[in-house]
Design an enzyme around this catalytic site. Structure first.
Site, mmCIF file in Angstrom:
data_model
loop_
_atom_site.group_PDB
_atom_site.id
_atom_site.type_symbol
_atom_site.label_atom_id
_atom_site.label_comp_id
_atom_site.label_asym_id
_atom_site.label_seq_id
_atom_site.Cartn_x
_atom_site.Cartn_y
_atom_site.Cartn_z
ATOM 1 N N ARG A 97 33.762 43.217 45.123
ATOM 2 C CA ARG A 97 34.293 42.659 43.883
ATOM 3 C C ARG A 97 35.207 41.515 44.298
ATOM 4 O O ARG A 97 36.191 41.714 44.997
ATOM 5 C CB ARG A 97 35.055 43.726 43.101
ATOM 6 C CG ARG A 97 35.643 43.246 41.761
ATOM 7 C CD ARG A 97 37.102 42.904 41.891
ATOM 8 N NE ARG A 97 37.775 42.717 40.605
ATOM 9 C CZ ARG A 97 39.005 42.244 40.477
ATOM 10 N NH1 ARG A 97 39.730 41.932 41.541
ATOM 11 N NH2 ARG A 97 39.546 42.095 39.297
ATOM 12 N N LEU A 98 34.883 40.287 43.910
ATOM 13 C CA LEU A 98 35.655 39.112 44.295
ATOM 14 C C LEU A 98 36.719 38.839 43.247
ATOM 15 O O LEU A 98 36.410 38.602 42.071
ATOM 16 C CB LEU A 98 34.755 37.890 44.472
ATOM 17 C CG LEU A 98 34.108 37.728 45.856
ATOM 18 C CD1 LEU A 98 33.102 38.844 46.126
ATOM 19 C CD2 LEU A 98 33.437 36.367 45.984
ATOM 20 N N ASP A 99 37.959 38.871 43.685
ATOM 21 C CA ASP A 99 39.096 38.705 42.787
ATOM 22 C C ASP A 99 39.218 37.255 42.312
ATOM 23 O O ASP A 99 39.118 36.312 43.108
ATOM 24 C CB ASP A 99 40.369 39.120 43.536
ATOM 25 C CG ASP A 99 41.620 38.907 42.714
ATOM 26 O OD1 ASP A 99 41.799 39.624 41.712
ATOM 27 O OD2 ASP A 99 42.428 38.014 43.080
ATOM 28 N N ALA A 100 39.461 37.076 41.038
ATOM 29 C CA ALA A 100 39.841 35.790 40.428
ATOM 30 C C ALA A 100 39.058 34.605 40.986
ATOM 31 O O ALA A 100 39.631 33.659 41.512
ATOM 32 C CB ALA A 100 41.346 35.566 40.607
ATOM 33 N N GLU A 126 35.391 38.693 39.263
ATOM 34 C CA GLU A 126 36.411 38.642 38.215
ATOM 35 C C GLU A 126 36.583 37.173 37.876
ATOM 36 O O GLU A 126 36.941 36.370 38.740
ATOM 37 C CB GLU A 126 37.746 39.220 38.676
ATOM 38 C CG GLU A 126 38.782 39.181 37.549
ATOM 39 C CD GLU A 126 40.221 39.339 38.026
ATOM 40 O OE1 GLU A 126 41.068 39.740 37.217
ATOM 41 O OE2 GLU A 126 40.491 39.040 39.207
ATOM 42 N N ASP A 137 36.607 41.508 30.557
ATOM 43 C CA ASP A 137 37.870 41.785 29.866
ATOM 44 C C ASP A 137 37.702 41.795 28.357
ATOM 45 O O ASP A 137 38.456 42.479 27.645
ATOM 46 C CB ASP A 137 38.916 40.732 30.242
ATOM 47 C CG ASP A 137 39.470 40.927 31.646
ATOM 48 O OD1 ASP A 137 39.463 42.069 32.124
ATOM 49 O OD2 ASP A 137 39.905 39.938 32.256
ATOM 50 N N ASP A 138 36.731 41.040 27.846
ATOM 51 C CA ASP A 138 36.560 40.962 26.394
ATOM 52 C C ASP A 138 36.274 42.334 25.788
ATOM 53 O O ASP A 138 36.788 42.682 24.719
ATOM 54 C CB ASP A 138 35.437 39.989 26.037
ATOM 55 C CG ASP A 138 35.863 38.534 26.208
ATOM 56 O OD1 ASP A 138 36.957 38.302 26.751
ATOM 57 O OD2 ASP A 138 35.098 37.641 25.812
ATOM 58 N N HIS A 169 37.159 45.194 27.057
ATOM 59 C CA HIS A 169 38.419 45.942 27.117
ATOM 60 C C HIS A 169 39.323 45.564 25.951
ATOM 61 O O HIS A 169 39.870 46.431 25.261
ATOM 62 C CB HIS A 169 39.154 45.671 28.424
ATOM 63 C CG HIS A 169 40.569 46.187 28.416
ATOM 64 N ND1 HIS A 169 41.630 45.416 27.948
ATOM 65 C CD2 HIS A 169 41.096 47.376 28.755
ATOM 66 C CE1 HIS A 169 42.741 46.123 28.025
ATOM 67 N NE2 HIS A 169 42.450 47.314 28.519
#
Length: 589
Positions: free
Chosen positions: A258-261, A295, A321-322, A324
C-alpha cells in the site's frame, strides 16, 4: 529501463561481504566494521563507493565514515539493532519457509485487516502478532495490512516518519521474526500487505542528504522537500525506491504494498516513478499475484486503469475515503470540516457505492477546487472501502472511534453495507468486536523536534472544526501510545459483535466473492429519496441489490422477493424498512 547493476545493501558471499554506498558528494568514504577495523572504499563511476571484506559475516555491525568524520548507517541497512543513529547489522536473508508453495490469493477474495504492530498486542512484536492469526482466520480475514515498518526514530510511532527503508523497525523484533509472521499468516491462508512511504523521509535520522542528492530542488510535500525522482542524480533515487518495493515482496514474501499518499509524489519525467515501480515490481515477481494499493487524495482514477482483459495496468485498487466519509456521516451525523462536502442526502452514499468516487471532477468547497476524475468505468474491486482506519481515527483530537459515542445500531448498519458491497473491504484492528480503544497519533522523536511535532499536530487538527485542539492528546507522551494498545479482552466480552462480523464475512465469501470474478463487465446504478438508499450492481449474470434505511425513522418501501434475500438486518416488513435496516438480495438473470 534497467535498475542499477549495484544492489543496495551488503552482498553476502561465501568468503566475504561486499559493501557499497552511493555518495557522489564525496571523493572518499571509509567502511568501519565494529571489532574488525576500517577500510578505505574504492570510488567508482557515478559516485559509487565499494569494498569487499573477507571474513565479514552476518551479525557484524558496520557504519560508513564520511570525510568530515560523520558516521552514518547504511541507507539500505537490513537491520538497526540500536535504532536509526546506530550501526547497521549484516543480515543473512535466507529463511526456512514452512508454507511451501505460497501462490497468493486472487484480489476479489481479499478482506483486509489493517494493524499497527506496536499496538495490535500488548507485547507489540512480530512474534506476538502470530498468536492472533487464528482469531483473524476464523473471523474471515484473508489479508493483513501492516502499517509502515521501515525503521523510524524512537521507541514508538505510526511509522510514516521512517528513514531507513529496508530495515524493519527493531522495536517490533528482528527481520527473521517478520518473516516468521508472514510465513505463519500464509499458513493460515492470509495474505500480507505492507504500507510503504515513498513520498518523503522523516525529520530525524535521515543521513542521505549528507552525501547524495536525495531531495528535489523543485518539488515540495506537506512534510518538506520531495524526493528527487526527476532531477540530476534521480536514477539512483528511483532505483533505491523501486528496489525497496521489490525487496519487501521478494525477500519477505509480501503479497503487495500500500503506497502512502501517492498524490504527494511529484515527478515531471517519463515514465512517472509510480508507473515504473508498478511495472518493475510485477516483472520481478511474476510467479504469483502481486497487488498494489494506492492512497491518493486527488482521486486520480487514471492510476486504476484496466487493460482489455480487466487487469490493472498500474495499481490494483485505492483506498476510497469517499465511501468512509458518506457512511461516517450517516452513522454519526458529523458534518464539520471535509465531512460537510459529503453531507446532504443518500445520493452521495449511492454514488460512492455504485461508482467509487463521490467527487469525479466536481468542485469541492473544502478544497476550494475540483477533485477527482470519472470512476464509473472501473470495477468495484478497484476500491478499498472501510468505516475505520488509522487516519480517520487518529486524526481526531482524542483518537476516538465511532463506537465510543454513537448508537450500535448505526454502526452495525454501515458495517453490513461495506462488508457486503462489491468493493474490497478493510477492517481496522479491534473493529470486529466494537472496540472503543482510542488510536491517537503518537511518535517518539528527538527532543528538539518535540515542540515542532506538537505545534504541527495542533495546526492539523485546527483544520477540522469540531475538535478542541487544546484537548488533543500529547503525541510525544508514552501514555498516548499506551492508550492505543488494543485490549483483547473486548473480543471475549463482545463475542456477539464478533459473531455478527463473522456472519457478514461468511455471507460475503459465499455470495459476493463468486460474483466478483465477473466484475470486469459490471454496471451499477443508484437511487435515493434522502433516507432510503438503493444500489444495484450487475456483475455477469448476477444482480446484487442493496436497500438501506440509514435514518432513525421507518421508511415505507417495497421489499424485493424474499427468496433472493441474503441478509436482512433490522426491522423489515414487506412494505417498510425500520430505522437502520439493511437488506441485501442477490438474483440471477
Amino acid at each position: 529501463m534497467q535498475l542499477s547493476n549495484i544492489a543496495h545493501g551488503p552482498e553476502i558471499r561465501d568468503e566475504a561481504v561486499a559493501f557499497c554506498l552511493w555518495a557522489p558528494l564525496h571523493q572518499r568514504v571509509t567502511l568501519k566494521i565494529e571489532k574488525r577495523g576500517q577500510w578505505q572504499m574504492k570510488r567508482l563511476a557515478d559516485g559509487w563507493h565499494r569494498v569487499e571484506i573477507p571474513g565479514a559475516r552476518p551479525g557484524d555491525l558496520y557504519t560508513f565514515i564520511l570525510p568530515n568524520g560523520l558516521e552514518v548507517p547504511d541507507p539500505a541497512s537490513r537491520f538497526q539493532p540500536n535504532d536509526v543513529h546506530g550501526p547497521s547489522e549484516i543480515i543473512d536473508p535466507t529463511f526456512a519457509w514452512r508454507t511451501e508453495p505460497w501462490n497468493g490469493r486472487p484480489w476479489e477474495e481479499m478482506v483486509i485487516y489493517e494493524m499497527h504492530l506496536g499496538a495490535f498486542t500488548e507485547a507489540g512484536t512480530f512474534l506476538a502478532a502470530i498468536e492472533k492469526l487464528e482469531h483473524l482466520r476464523r473471523l474471515g480475514i484473508t489479508a493483513i495490512q501492516l502499517m509502515p515498518l521501515s525503521d523510524f526514530p524512537g521507541r514508538y510511532g505510526w511509522g510514516y516518519d521512517g528513514v531507513l527503508s529496508y530495515a524493519p523497525d527493531s522495536s517490533y523484533g528482528r527481520p527473521e521474526d517478520l518473516r516468521s509472521l508472514v510465513d505463519a499468516a500464509h499458513g493460515c491462508g492470509i495474505s500480507v500487505f505492507l504500507d510503504v512511504v515513498y513520498n518523503h523521509f522523516g525529520p530525524d535520522g535521515n543521513y542521505l542528504p549528507h552525501y547524495a542528492p536525495i531531495f528535489s530542488d523543485t518539488h515540495k510535500t506537506p512534510w518538506g522537500r520531495g524526493l528527487n525522482f526527476d532531477g540530476a542524480g534521480s536514477r539512483f533515487v528511483r532505483d533505491f525506491i523501486i528496489e525497496n518495493a521489490i525487496y519487501w515482496i521478494r525477500e519477505f514474501r509480501m503479497d503487495g504494498l500500500r503506497l502512502d499518499a501517492v498524490h504527494a509524489i511529484r515527478d515531471d519525467s517519463h515514465p512517472h516513478i509510480l508507473c515504473e515501480l508498478a511495472e518493475r515490481v510485477r516483472e520481478a515477481v511474476s510467479e504469483r499475484p502481486i497487488h498494489l494499493i494506492a492512497e491518493n487524495e486527488d482521486n486520480n482514477a487514471d492510476l486504476l486503469a484496466r487493460d482489455a482483459q480487466g487487469r490493472a495496468r498500474q495499481f490494483t485498487a485505492q483506498w476510497n475515503d469517499d465511501i468512509h466519509h458518506v457512511l461516517h456521516i450517516a452513522a454519526t451525523g458529523e458534518t464539520f470540516g471535509y465531512y460537510r462536502d459529503y453531507a446532504g442526502d443518500g445520493a452521495k452514499i449511492g454514488r460512492a457505492l455504485a461508482e467509487g468516487f463521490v467527487f469525479q471532477g466536481e468542485h469541492m468547497p473544502y478544497r476550494g477546487k475540483t477533485r477527482g476524475r470519472p470512476s464509473t468505468g472501473l470495477p468495484p474491486t478497484a476500491f478499498v472501502s472501510f468505516i475505520q482506519n488509522h487516519d480517520q481515527i487518529g486524526n481526531r483530537a482524542m483518537g476516538d472511534r465511532m463506537n465510543a459515542s454513537h448508537p450500535i445500531e448505526a454502526i452495525k448498519a454501515i458495517a453490513a453495507i461495506y462488508l457486503l458491497a462489491p468493493q474490497i473491504p478493510m477492517l481496522f484492528m479491534g473493529e470486529e468486536w466494537g472496540s472503543t480503544d482510542p488510536f491517537p497519533f503518537f511518535c517518539d522523536l528527538a527532543d528538539e523536534l518535540n515542540e515542532t511535532i506538537r505545534a504541527g499536530r495542533k495546526e492539523e487538527l485546527s483544520r477540522l472544526p469540531g475538535f478542541d485542539v487544546n484537548d488533543a492528546l500529547d503525541p510525544i507522551c508514552e501514555s498516548t501510545f499506551r492508550q492505543a494498545k488494543l485490549q483483547w479482552r473486548g473480543a471475549i466480552h463482545n463475542e456477539p459483535f464478533v459473531e455478527y462480523y463473522r456472519l457478514l464475512l461468511s455471507l460475503r465469501r459465499k455470495w459476493i466473492v463468486p460474483c466478483l470474478a465477473d466484475a470486469r463487465g459490471h454496471s451499477a446504478k443508484y437511487d435515493s429519496d434522502g433516507r432510503l438508499v438503493c444500489v444495484t450492481w450487475k456483475m455477469g449474470r448476477s444482480i446484487l441489490h442493496l436497500m438501506a434505511n440509514l435514518s432513525g425513522e421507518a421508511v415505507d418501501t417495497t421489499v424485493p422477493n424474499r427468496k433472493d434475500i441474503i441478509l436482512s438486518q433490522g426491522d423489515i416488513a414487506p412494505d417498510r424498512l425500520g430505522p437502520w435496516a439493511v437488506l441485501w438480495s442477490l438474483a440471477q438473470e
